[in-house]
Design a protein around this motif. Structure first.
Motif, PDB file in Angstrom:
ATOM      1  N   PRO A  97      -6.264  20.159  -4.019  1.00  0.00           N
ATOM      2  CA  PRO A  97      -6.301  19.108  -4.761  1.00  0.00           C
ATOM      3  C   PRO A  97      -4.929  18.746  -5.619  1.00  0.00           C
ATOM      4  N   GLN A  98      -4.723  17.542  -5.572  1.00  0.00           N
ATOM      5  CA  GLN A  98      -3.521  16.943  -6.412  1.00  0.00           C
ATOM      6  C   GLN A  98      -3.990  15.896  -7.360  1.00  0.00           C
ATOM      7  N   PRO A  99      -3.453  15.982  -8.750  1.00  0.00           N
ATOM      8  CA  PRO A  99      -3.542  14.793  -9.660  1.00  0.00           C
ATOM      9  C   PRO A  99      -2.884  13.543  -9.174  1.00  0.00           C
ATOM     10  N   ILE A 100      -3.440  12.483  -9.526  1.00  0.00           N
ATOM     11  CA  ILE A 100      -3.254  11.097  -9.372  1.00  0.00           C
ATOM     12  C   ILE A 100      -2.590  10.576 -10.421  1.00  0.00           C
ATOM     13  N   GLU A 101      -1.174   9.952 -10.286  1.00  0.00           N
ATOM     14  CA  GLU A 101      -0.561   9.244 -11.299  1.00  0.00           C
ATOM     15  C   GLU A 101      -0.551   7.563 -11.243  1.00  0.00           C
ATOM     16  N   GLN A 102      -0.275   7.042 -12.424  1.00  0.00           N
ATOM     17  CA  GLN A 102       0.021   5.655 -12.449  1.00  0.00           C
ATOM     18  C   GLN A 102      -1.142   5.000 -11.662  1.00  0.00           C
ATOM     19  N   VAL A 103      -2.335   5.376 -12.144  1.00  0.00           N
ATOM     20  CA  VAL A 103      -3.570   4.632 -11.163  1.00  0.00           C
ATOM     21  C   VAL A 103      -3.571   3.090 -11.490  1.00  0.00           C
ATOM     22  N   GLY A 104      -3.228   2.506 -12.527  1.00  0.00           N
ATOM     23  CA  GLY A 104      -3.086   1.196 -12.857  1.00  0.00           C
ATOM     24  C   GLY A 104      -2.352   0.373 -11.922  1.00  0.00           C
ATOM     25  N   TRP A 105      -1.139   0.959 -11.663  1.00  0.00           N
ATOM     26  CA  TRP A 105      -0.350   0.090 -10.840  1.00  0.00           C
ATOM     27  C   TRP A 105      -0.826   0.346  -9.113  1.00  0.00           C
ATOM     28  N   GLY A 106      -1.256   1.552  -8.810  1.00  0.00           N
ATOM     29  CA  GLY A 106      -1.753   1.734  -7.606  1.00  0.00           C
ATOM     30  C   GLY A 106      -2.915   0.710  -7.348  1.00  0.00           C
ATOM     31  N   LEU A 107      -3.787   0.629  -8.206  1.00  0.00           N
ATOM     32  CA  LEU A 107      -5.239  -0.082  -8.093  1.00  0.00           C
ATOM     33  C   LEU A 107      -4.602  -1.691  -7.565  1.00  0.00           C
ATOM     34  N   LYS A 111       0.920  -1.085   0.231  1.00  0.00           N
ATOM     35  CA  LYS A 111       0.064  -0.088  -0.009  1.00  0.00           C
ATOM     36  C   LYS A 111       1.003   1.331   0.152  1.00  0.00           C
ATOM     37  N   THR A 112       1.988   1.334   0.584  1.00  0.00           N
ATOM     38  CA  THR A 112       2.840   2.390   0.487  1.00  0.00           C
ATOM     39  C   THR A 112       3.390   2.522  -0.776  1.00  0.00           C
ATOM     40  N   LEU A 113       3.788   1.601  -1.473  1.00  0.00           N
ATOM     41  CA  LEU A 113       4.062   1.350  -2.900  1.00  0.00           C
ATOM     42  C   LEU A 113       3.064   2.002  -3.856  1.00  0.00           C
ATOM     43  N   ALA A 114       1.834   1.783  -3.406  1.00  0.00           N
ATOM     44  CA  ALA A 114       0.423   2.161  -4.043  1.00  0.00           C
ATOM     45  C   ALA A 114       0.513   3.673  -4.161  1.00  0.00           C
ATOM     46  N   TRP A 115       0.572   4.126  -2.869  1.00  0.00           N
ATOM     47  CA  TRP A 115       0.334   5.517  -2.618  1.00  0.00           C
ATOM     48  C   TRP A 115       1.700   6.434  -3.028  1.00  0.00           C
ATOM     49  N   TYR A 116       2.984   5.723  -3.189  1.00  0.00           N
ATOM     50  CA  TYR A 116       4.246   6.226  -3.738  1.00  0.00           C
ATOM     51  C   TYR A 116       4.038   6.855  -5.328  1.00  0.00           C
ATOM     52  N   VAL A 117       3.279   5.769  -5.907  1.00  0.00           N
ATOM     53  CA  VAL A 117       3.115   5.674  -7.288  1.00  0.00           C
ATOM     54  C   VAL A 117       2.214   6.653  -7.853  1.00  0.00           C
ATOM     55  N   THR A 118       1.098   6.930  -7.009  1.00  0.00           N
ATOM     56  CA  THR A 118       0.108   7.395  -7.414  1.00  0.00           C
ATOM     57  C   THR A 118      -0.147   8.936  -6.657  1.00  0.00           C
ATOM     58  N   ASP A 119       0.264   9.105  -5.324  1.00  0.00           N
ATOM     59  CA  ASP A 119       0.235  10.434  -4.783  1.00  0.00           C
ATOM     60  C   ASP A 119      -1.236  10.365  -4.343  1.00  0.00           C
ATOM     61  N   SER A 120      -1.879   9.330  -4.205  1.00  0.00           N
ATOM     62  CA  SER A 120      -3.306   9.514  -3.863  1.00  0.00           C
ATOM     63  C   SER A 120      -3.441   9.583  -2.358  1.00  0.00           C
ATOM     64  N   VAL A 121      -4.212  10.615  -1.590  1.00  0.00           N
ATOM     65  CA  VAL A 121      -4.466  10.485  -0.410  1.00  0.00           C
ATOM     66  C   VAL A 121      -5.399   9.480   0.001  1.00  0.00           C
ATOM     67  N   GLY A 122      -6.102   8.842  -0.596  1.00  0.00           N
ATOM     68  CA  GLY A 122      -6.986   7.778  -0.518  1.00  0.00           C
ATOM     69  C   GLY A 122      -6.092   6.637   0.006  1.00  0.00           C
ATOM     70  N   LEU A 123      -5.177   6.181  -0.925  1.00  0.00           N
ATOM     71  CA  LEU A 123      -4.334   5.361  -0.653  1.00  0.00           C
ATOM     72  C   LEU A 123      -3.454   5.413   0.334  1.00  0.00           C
ATOM     73  N   LEU A 124      -3.272   6.717   0.684  1.00  0.00           N
ATOM     74  CA  LEU A 124      -2.291   6.991   2.012  1.00  0.00           C
ATOM     75  C   LEU A 124      -3.069   6.454   3.081  1.00  0.00           C
ATOM     76  N   SER A 125      -4.335   6.856   3.078  1.00  0.00           N
ATOM     77  CA  SER A 125      -5.218   6.490   4.232  1.00  0.00           C
ATOM     78  C   SER A 125      -5.327   4.966   4.353  1.00  0.00           C
ATOM     79  N   ASP A 126      -5.041   4.307   3.291  1.00  0.00           N
ATOM     80  CA  ASP A 126      -5.184   2.771   3.382  1.00  0.00           C
ATOM     81  C   ASP A 126      -3.944   2.212   3.903  1.00  0.00           C
ATOM     82  N   ALA A 127      -2.724   2.756   3.604  1.00  0.00           N
ATOM     83  CA  ALA A 127      -1.527   2.460   4.061  1.00  0.00           C
ATOM     84  C   ALA A 127      -1.523   2.778   5.579  1.00  0.00           C
ATOM     85  N   MET A 128      -2.000   3.828   6.103  1.00  0.00           N
ATOM     86  CA  MET A 128      -2.019   4.390   7.562  1.00  0.00           C
ATOM     87  C   MET A 128      -2.707   3.468   8.285  1.00  0.00           C
TER      88      MET A 128
END
Length: 309
Positions: free
Chosen positions: A110-120, A29-46
């Motif tokens: 708000p910030q854009p989300i990158e590399q959505v496929g890998w993150g998901l 999940k940390t990798l997913a947040w790192y590649v996407t910069d999604s705060v949603g994935l950051l919350s998941d990692a937390m």
């Protein structure tokens, strides 16, 4: 679950597995947040960090709960599991508040989300691990009557739903371009796990306050006692009253009075009591029965105000 599997899948082993899975999911999940910069994935990692802390604490408490009774703890250490569940609830609440704080900041900027496929893909993989472990732990928790395992399984299940919500949210952000949706999903996730945290704390408090046994267990106890109760005409030969129950971790307790004719010998009365105790413990796994013998014409009143003086 087969008996052999139940013996192998002890609470200690499953919580060790939970620690390992938590480390794996944190990495994913940390990798997913790192590649996407999604705060949603950051919350998941937390939340996975909370999983790790709670699994470690749960393992310690379950190990303590398994200790035999000693001079300082003559009734055993079974209630240690409730501390694990309560601690996990507190950690969940702290994580939820942290997620809300982070999400509100991102909502304002708000910030854009990158590399959505890998993150998901990484998020889905970690959720699959958590879901499988939660399924196994729920089954084992029922067999072992372990609130620590149940609490960890519920937390893992919450994590799975959290990840599902995050995945859906990120997919919507990707296809709609609504950047504000990412932090909104994170806040929704936080509110969901906040509710679970309060529920775990409530369950722990009830256990520490000697909550009565479940209604279905009480029914089994009453049916067992009915099998021994007898009377001649309108006169009761054997009767039971002042039946009280409580639970402490995996252990269950029942106390009661058993009334018999005063003319019976002590040996006869003790033999009947032993039969009742054995029947109760056979009917309800993990039960410890304490029965006080009284003559039929003697009553004990524990709710008398004079008893409190």
């Amino acid at each position: 679950m087969p008996t052999s599997a139940t013996r192998f899948l002890t609470p200690q082993r499953l919580l060790m597995a939970s620690v390992v899975v938590a480390l794996i999911t944190i990495t994913l999940k940390t990798l997913a947040w790192y590649v996407t910069d999604s705060v949603g994935l950051l919350s998941d990692a937390m939340e996975s960090l909370v999983n790790l802390a709670s699994a470690i604490f749960g393992l310690v408490m379950v190990t303590i709960a398994a200790r035999p009774a000693d001079d300082d703890h003559p009734y055993g250490h079974h209630k240690a599991e409730y501390f694990s569940s309560g601690f996990e609830g507190i950690l969940i609440i702290v994580a939820a508040l942290g997620i809300v704080w982070t999400a509100v900041s991102r909502l304002l900027d708000p910030q854009p989300i990158e590399q959505v496929g890998w993150g998901l893909a990484l998020s889905v993989a970690s959720s699959a691990l958590n879901g499988l472990l939660a399924w196994v732990m729920f089954r084992a928790a029922k067999e072992h009557r372990s609130i620590a395992l149940e609490a960890d399984a519920k937390h893992l299940t919450t994590d799975v739903w959290t990840s599902a919500g995050v995945v859906i949210g990120i997919a919507l952000v990707h296809y709609t371009g609504w950047l504000w949706l990412d932090p909104v999903v994170a806040i929704g996730v936080a509110l969901n796990i906040l509710k679970e945290g309060f529920h775990l704390i409530w369950r722990s408090s009830q256990g520490l306050m000697d909550e009565a046994l479940e209604p279905e267990v009480m029914t089994t106890i009453q049916q067992t006692l009915d099998g021994f109760a007898s009377q001649r005409g309108e006169v009761a030969i054997i009767r039971f009253d002042h039946v009280s129950t409580r639970k402490a971790g995996q252990r269950r307790f029942v106390d009661m009075h058993m009334h018999m004719p005063a003319s019976w010998s002590l040996g006869r009365a003790a033999a009947v009591r032993a039969s009742v105790e054995q029947a109760l413990m056979s009917a309800v796994p993990g039960l410890r029965a304490s029965i006080q013998l009284l003559p039929s014409d003697v009553e004990a009143h524990f709710d008398d105000a004079k008893d409190l003086i």
